[in-house]
Write an enzyme that holds these catalytic residues in place. Structure first.
Site, PDB file in Angstrom:
ATOM      1  N   HIS A 172       0.338   0.968 -13.016  1.00  0.00           N
ATOM      2  CA  HIS A 172       1.101  -0.198 -13.457  1.00  0.00           C
ATOM      3  C   HIS A 172       2.585   0.186 -13.575  1.00  0.00           C
ATOM      4  O   HIS A 172       2.898   1.253 -14.106  1.00  0.00           O
ATOM      5  CB  HIS A 172       0.572  -0.679 -14.817  1.00  0.00           C
ATOM      6  CG  HIS A 172       1.305  -1.872 -15.341  1.00  0.00           C
ATOM      7  ND1 HIS A 172       1.088  -3.140 -14.838  1.00  0.00           N
ATOM      8  CD2 HIS A 172       2.276  -1.984 -16.270  1.00  0.00           C
ATOM      9  CE1 HIS A 172       1.894  -3.984 -15.466  1.00  0.00           C
ATOM     10  NE2 HIS A 172       2.622  -3.315 -16.333  1.00  0.00           N
ATOM     11  N   ASP A 201     -10.098  -1.664 -18.145  1.00  0.00           N
ATOM     12  CA  ASP A 201     -11.127  -2.373 -18.914  1.00  0.00           C
ATOM     13  C   ASP A 201     -11.022  -3.864 -18.564  1.00  0.00           C
ATOM     14  O   ASP A 201     -10.340  -4.218 -17.597  1.00  0.00           O
ATOM     15  CB  ASP A 201     -10.982  -2.098 -20.422  1.00  0.00           C
ATOM     16  CG  ASP A 201      -9.681  -2.618 -20.993  1.00  0.00           C
ATOM     17  OD1 ASP A 201      -8.973  -3.377 -20.293  1.00  0.00           O
ATOM     18  OD2 ASP A 201      -9.354  -2.268 -22.144  1.00  0.00           O
ATOM     19  N   GLU A 202     -11.677  -4.718 -19.337  1.00  0.00           N
ATOM     20  CA  GLU A 202     -11.711  -6.126 -18.917  1.00  0.00           C
ATOM     21  C   GLU A 202     -10.425  -6.883 -19.254  1.00  0.00           C
ATOM     22  O   GLU A 202     -10.262  -8.033 -18.847  1.00  0.00           O
ATOM     23  CB  GLU A 202     -12.951  -6.830 -19.480  1.00  0.00           C
ATOM     24  CG  GLU A 202     -14.201  -6.386 -18.726  1.00  0.00           C
ATOM     25  CD  GLU A 202     -15.434  -7.240 -18.993  1.00  0.00           C
ATOM     26  OE1 GLU A 202     -15.343  -8.470 -18.835  1.00  0.00           O
ATOM     27  OE2 GLU A 202     -16.468  -6.657 -19.362  1.00  0.00           O
ATOM     28  N   ARG A 215     -16.068 -15.055  -9.506  1.00  0.00           N
ATOM     29  CA  ARG A 215     -15.554 -13.680  -9.552  1.00  0.00           C
ATOM     30  C   ARG A 215     -16.707 -12.672  -9.566  1.00  0.00           C
ATOM     31  O   ARG A 215     -16.640 -11.623  -8.952  1.00  0.00           O
ATOM     32  CB  ARG A 215     -14.710 -13.466 -10.812  1.00  0.00           C
ATOM     33  CG  ARG A 215     -13.362 -14.087 -10.738  1.00  0.00           C
ATOM     34  CD  ARG A 215     -12.509 -13.730 -11.960  1.00  0.00           C
ATOM     35  NE  ARG A 215     -11.213 -14.355 -11.811  1.00  0.00           N
ATOM     36  CZ  ARG A 215     -10.210 -13.836 -11.106  1.00  0.00           C
ATOM     37  NH1 ARG A 215     -10.346 -12.664 -10.533  1.00  0.00           N
ATOM     38  NH2 ARG A 215      -9.076 -14.470 -10.993  1.00  0.00           N
ATOM     39  N   LEU A 273     -10.880  -7.616 -12.410  1.00  0.00           N
ATOM     40  CA  LEU A 273     -12.275  -7.246 -12.154  1.00  0.00           C
ATOM     41  C   LEU A 273     -13.133  -7.654 -13.344  1.00  0.00           C
ATOM     42  O   LEU A 273     -12.720  -7.545 -14.502  1.00  0.00           O
ATOM     43  CB  LEU A 273     -12.360  -5.740 -11.917  1.00  0.00           C
ATOM     44  CG  LEU A 273     -11.639  -5.271 -10.649  1.00  0.00           C
ATOM     45  CD1 LEU A 273     -11.489  -3.765 -10.639  1.00  0.00           C
ATOM     46  CD2 LEU A 273     -12.380  -5.753  -9.403  1.00  0.00           C
ATOM     47  N   HIS A 325       8.708   3.059  -8.367  1.00  0.00           N
ATOM     48  CA  HIS A 325       7.792   3.367  -7.262  1.00  0.00           C
ATOM     49  C   HIS A 325       7.815   4.856  -6.904  1.00  0.00           C
ATOM     50  O   HIS A 325       6.783   5.447  -6.629  1.00  0.00           O
ATOM     51  CB  HIS A 325       8.180   2.545  -6.027  1.00  0.00           C
ATOM     52  CG  HIS A 325       7.258   1.402  -5.758  1.00  0.00           C
ATOM     53  ND1 HIS A 325       7.469   0.135  -6.239  1.00  0.00           N
ATOM     54  CD2 HIS A 325       6.093   1.341  -5.074  1.00  0.00           C
ATOM     55  CE1 HIS A 325       6.494  -0.655  -5.859  1.00  0.00           C
ATOM     56  NE2 HIS A 325       5.634   0.049  -5.155  1.00  0.00           N
ATOM     57  N   GLY A 384       0.779  -1.227   0.000  1.00  0.00           N
ATOM     58  CA  GLY A 384       0.000   0.000   0.000  1.00  0.00           C
ATOM     59  C   GLY A 384       0.814   1.283   0.000  1.00  0.00           C
ATOM     60  O   GLY A 384       0.342   2.314   0.484  1.00  0.00           O
ATOM     61  N   SER A 385       2.011   1.248  -0.599  1.00  0.00           N
ATOM     62  CA  SER A 385       2.778   2.506  -0.630  1.00  0.00           C
ATOM     63  C   SER A 385       2.095   3.532  -1.540  1.00  0.00           C
ATOM     64  O   SER A 385       2.154   4.741  -1.282  1.00  0.00           O
ATOM     65  CB  SER A 385       4.226   2.264  -1.054  1.00  0.00           C
ATOM     66  OG  SER A 385       4.315   1.883  -2.400  1.00  0.00           O
ATOM     67  N   ASN A 386       1.440   3.064  -2.592  1.00  0.00           N
ATOM     68  CA  ASN A 386       0.676   4.008  -3.427  1.00  0.00           C
ATOM     69  C   ASN A 386      -0.535   4.543  -2.680  1.00  0.00           C
ATOM     70  O   ASN A 386      -0.883   5.723  -2.803  1.00  0.00           O
ATOM     71  CB  ASN A 386       0.255   3.351  -4.737  1.00  0.00           C
ATOM     72  CG  ASN A 386       1.382   3.343  -5.746  1.00  0.00           C
ATOM     73  OD1 ASN A 386       1.687   4.365  -6.340  1.00  0.00           O
ATOM     74  ND2 ASN A 386       2.032   2.193  -5.907  1.00  0.00           N
TER      75      ASN A 386
HETATM   76  C1  GRF Z   1       2.863  -0.959  -7.728  1.00  0.00           C
HETATM   77  O1  GRF Z   1       4.119  -1.147  -8.299  1.00  0.00           O
HETATM   78  C2  GRF Z   1       1.810  -0.808  -8.793  1.00  0.00           C
HETATM   79  O2  GRF Z   1       2.320  -0.276  -9.963  1.00  0.00           O
HETATM   80  C3  GRF Z   1       1.355  -2.218  -9.015  1.00  0.00           C
HETATM   81  O3  GRF Z   1       1.399  -2.821  -7.752  1.00  0.00           O
HETATM   82  C4  GRF Z   1       2.389  -2.185  -6.962  1.00  0.00           C
HETATM   83  C5  GRF Z   1       1.749  -1.836  -5.663  1.00  0.00           C
HETATM   84  O4  GRF Z   1       2.686  -1.367  -4.738  1.00  0.00           O
HETATM   85  N1  GRF Z   1       0.044  -2.233  -9.615  1.00  0.00           N
HETATM   86  P1  GRF Z   1       2.190  -0.755  -3.353  1.00  0.00           P
HETATM   87  O5  GRF Z   1       1.362  -1.836  -2.659  1.00  0.00           O
HETATM   88  O6  GRF Z   1       1.400   0.458  -3.641  1.00  0.00           O
HETATM   89  O7  GRF Z   1       3.444  -0.465  -2.583  1.00  0.00           O
END
Ligand code: GRF
Length: 213
Positions: free
Chosen positions: A109, A141-142, A65, A93, A171, A12-14
Site C-alpha cells: 500500500h 484481512d477483510e 464476490r 477479497l 513506488h 504491474g511495476s511491483n
Molecule cells: C502501488 O502503488 C501499490 O502500492 C498499490 O497499487 C499500486 C500498484 O502499482 N497497491 P503497480 O501496478 O505495481 O505499478
C-alpha cells in the site's frame, strides 16, 4: 522454494520488481502464477514476457464476490500457491478467499498505514500535510488495508511535490520493500501471530531497509 502468486489489475511495476528479484540465484521464492481480473492489464504482458503462467479471470460475469473468489482460489490452488501477493489488485477479497490462504495473503500500500488506507493513499498524504509518507506491506484481512503490518519504508514529502512526484518516490521504495518481504517470507522468517507479525532478524519492520528518499 516458496510458491507465490502475484495478483495485479494494472501496470504491474511491483510485479516486475518481484519477477526481477526471483530471477536472482538463490532467491527463496518463485512466482508460480500471475493472475488478473483485467484482461488487458499490462501486468499480464510483463508475466508473459517472463514466461510465467497467467490466469485471467474477469470478475464481471460472476454473480457475487464470493463466487468470483471461489473461482480465483481454484485457479491458484491448481498452481500449488502457498503465498498470495497483491500488487495493485483492485478488488476487495472476501472471507472465501482469505479462508483458503489463512494469513498468507499480503498487500503493498502506498502510505504508512494505518494512515491513509484505501484508493487514494498518496493524494490523502499530500492533502493532510504530513512531512513523511511511504509504503507498507501488510497481511490482508477483510478490512481495507487494515491487516497486520509486516514492513514499512518511509520517504520525505517535499514542498514541491504533487501526486505524481510523491507517487514515484513511493513506488521506488515499494520496488525494494516488496521483494525484501518476499525474500524474508521465503526464508521462513515471517510469522503471523494473531494481529502481530514477527520478523526474525529484524528488530523492527522499519529496520528492514533504510529509506533512500
Ligand atoms: C502501488 O502503488 C501499490 O502500492 C498499490 O497499487 C499500486 C500498484 O502499482 N497497491 P503497480 O501496478 O505495481 O505499478
Amino acid at each position: 522454494m516458496l510458491r507465490a502468486a502475484v495478483l495485479a489489475s494494472g501496470n504491474g511495476s511491483n510485479l516486475q520488481a518481484l519477477i526481477d528479484a526471483c530471477a536472482a540465484s538463490g532467491f527463496p521464492a518463485k512466482i508460480a502464477v500471475v493472475a488478473s481480473n483485467v484482461p488487458g492489464a499490462f501486468a499480464l504482458e510483463r508475466a508473459r514476457k517472463a514466461a510465467l503462467p497467467t490466469v485471467v479471470l474477469d470478475h464481471r460475469p460472476f454473480p457475487s464476490r464470493e463466487d468470483y473468489d471461489r473461482a480465483l482460489v481454484a485457479a491458484l490452488q491448481a498452481h500449488d500457491v502457498e503465498l498470495v501477493c497483491l500488487a495493485g489488485f483492485m478488488r476487495l477479497l472476501t472471507g472465501v478467499f482469505l479462508g483458503a490462504f489463512p494469513s498468507r495473503v499480503i498487500n503493498i500500500h502506498p502510505a504508512l498505514l494505518p494512515a491513509f488506507p484505501g484508493m487514494h493513499g498518496v493524494r490523502q498524504a499530500l492533502a493532510s500535510g504530513v512531512r513523511i509518507s511511504g509504503c507498507t506491506v501488510h497481511v490482508v484481512d477483510e478490512g481495507t488495508d487494515t491487516g497486520p503490518i509486516i514492513a514499512q519504508a518511509a520517504v520525505p514529502v517535499l514542498p514541491s511535490d504533487d501526486e505524481r512526484t510523491l507517487a514515484e518516490r513511493i513506488h521506488r521504495e515499494e520496488h525494494a520493500l516488496y521483494p525484501a518481504v518476499l525474500r524474508l517470507w521465503g526464508e521462513g522468517k515471517v510469522r503471523v501471530v494473531g494481529r502481530q507479525v514477527q520478523v526474525e532478524g529484524a528488530p523492527s519492520a522499519l529496520s528492514l531497509r533504510n529509506p533512500s528518499g
